[in-house]
Scaffold this motif. Structure first.
Motif, PDB file in Angstrom:
ATOM      1  N   ARG A   1       0.833  -1.209   0.000  1.00 15.15           N
ATOM      2  CA  ARG A   1       0.000   0.000   0.000  1.00 15.15           C
ATOM      3  C   ARG A   1       0.861   1.249   0.000  1.00 15.15           C
ATOM      4  O   ARG A   1       0.549   2.227  -0.685  1.00 15.15           O
ATOM      5  CB  ARG A   1      -0.964  -0.035   1.172  1.00 15.15           C
ATOM      6  CG  ARG A   1      -2.038  -1.090   0.973  1.00 15.15           C
ATOM      7  CD  ARG A   1      -2.963  -1.222   2.148  1.00 15.15           C
ATOM      8  NE  ARG A   1      -3.957  -2.262   1.861  1.00 15.15           N
ATOM      9  CZ  ARG A   1      -4.625  -2.926   2.777  1.00 15.15           C
ATOM     10  NH1 ARG A   1      -4.437  -2.657   4.065  1.00 15.15           N
ATOM     11  NH2 ARG A   1      -5.491  -3.852   2.425  1.00 15.15           N
TER      12      ARG A   1
ATOM     13  N   ILE B   1       2.311   1.586  -3.522  1.00 16.15           N
ATOM     14  CA  ILE B   1       1.298   2.091  -4.459  1.00 16.15           C
ATOM     15  C   ILE B   1       1.219   3.611  -4.350  1.00 16.15           C
ATOM     16  O   ILE B   1       1.190   4.319  -5.367  1.00 16.15           O
ATOM     17  CB  ILE B   1      -0.072   1.428  -4.193  1.00 16.15           C
ATOM     18  CG1 ILE B   1      -0.022  -0.054  -4.567  1.00 16.15           C
ATOM     19  CG2 ILE B   1      -1.188   2.147  -4.958  1.00 16.15           C
ATOM     20  CD1 ILE B   1      -1.170  -0.889  -4.010  1.00 16.15           C
TER      21      ILE B   1
ATOM     22  N   ILE C   1      -0.105  -3.132  -7.176  1.00 19.56           N
ATOM     23  CA  ILE C   1      -1.533  -3.369  -6.940  1.00 19.56           C
ATOM     24  C   ILE C   1      -1.835  -4.864  -7.046  1.00 19.56           C
ATOM     25  O   ILE C   1      -2.589  -5.420  -6.236  1.00 19.56           O
ATOM     26  CB  ILE C   1      -2.400  -2.525  -7.905  1.00 19.56           C
ATOM     27  CG1 ILE C   1      -2.325  -1.048  -7.496  1.00 19.56           C
ATOM     28  CG2 ILE C   1      -3.844  -3.019  -7.941  1.00 19.56           C
ATOM     29  CD1 ILE C   1      -2.894  -0.081  -8.522  1.00 19.56           C
TER      30      ILE C   1
END
Length: 167
Positions: free
Chosen positions: A116, A119, A148
């Motif tokens: 995360r 990303i 992702i």
């Protein structure tokens, strides 16, 4: 270094030094992610260990590939990738979560957090470069897509382990 590439970036209005610094931060993130995945696969214990190990090893290889792509981009912009591994901790945005608990679900949760963060890093790089430096933007978009996918792979394993615990 690519003379025309550097010229295009400078003429785009991007601050090349700032871009290289952000790329070096991503480079640090990738090396730390590589090691976190790699060593996590080695120490993993618990439910679905073989599946978790295989996924972590696969992701480690992809993070190493990302580090190579980012290093190549830094060099093509006239910069130098971080040369001292100790600087990875100073430059990282995603950080490093020590896999001190070998439980597969803990390892997966740690790596989901890392994905995360990655990303977000690549989204920021993409947004910064999308209309000014299509080479970096393309690289950031491609890596972001893979990050992702990694997040989804890990979330799927967490669900599978959850179902296995119920049986």
């Amino acid at each position: 270094m690519g003379t025309k590439d550097i010229e295009i970036v400078k003429n785009s209005g991007l601050n090349a030094e700032e871009l290289i610094a952000k790329l070096n931060s991503a480079f640090a993130d990738e090396w730390l992610a590589y090691y976190q995945y790699w060593v996590g696969a080695k120490v993993a214990e618990g439910l679905m260990r073989p599946d978790v190990q295989k996924e972590l090893e696969e992701h480690a290889a992809e993070e190493l590939d990302h580090a190579g792509r980012v290093a190549d981009r830094i060099i093509s912009l006239g910069g130098t990738p971080i040369l001292e591994p100790k600087e990875w901790y100073e430059k990282t945005k995603a950080g490093y979560l020590v896999p001190s608990n070998p439980d597969t679900t803990v390892l997966l949760d740690q790596n989901i957090k890392g994905e995360r963060a990655a990303i977000s890093v690549y989204k920021e790089l993409f947004d910064m470069t999308k209309s000014k430096d299509i080479i970096t933007a393309h690289m950031a978009r491609h890596i972001m897509e893979e990050e992702i996918e990694h997040e989804q792979d890990l979330e799927d394993l967490v669900k599978d382990i959850s179902y296995a615990k119920k049986k």
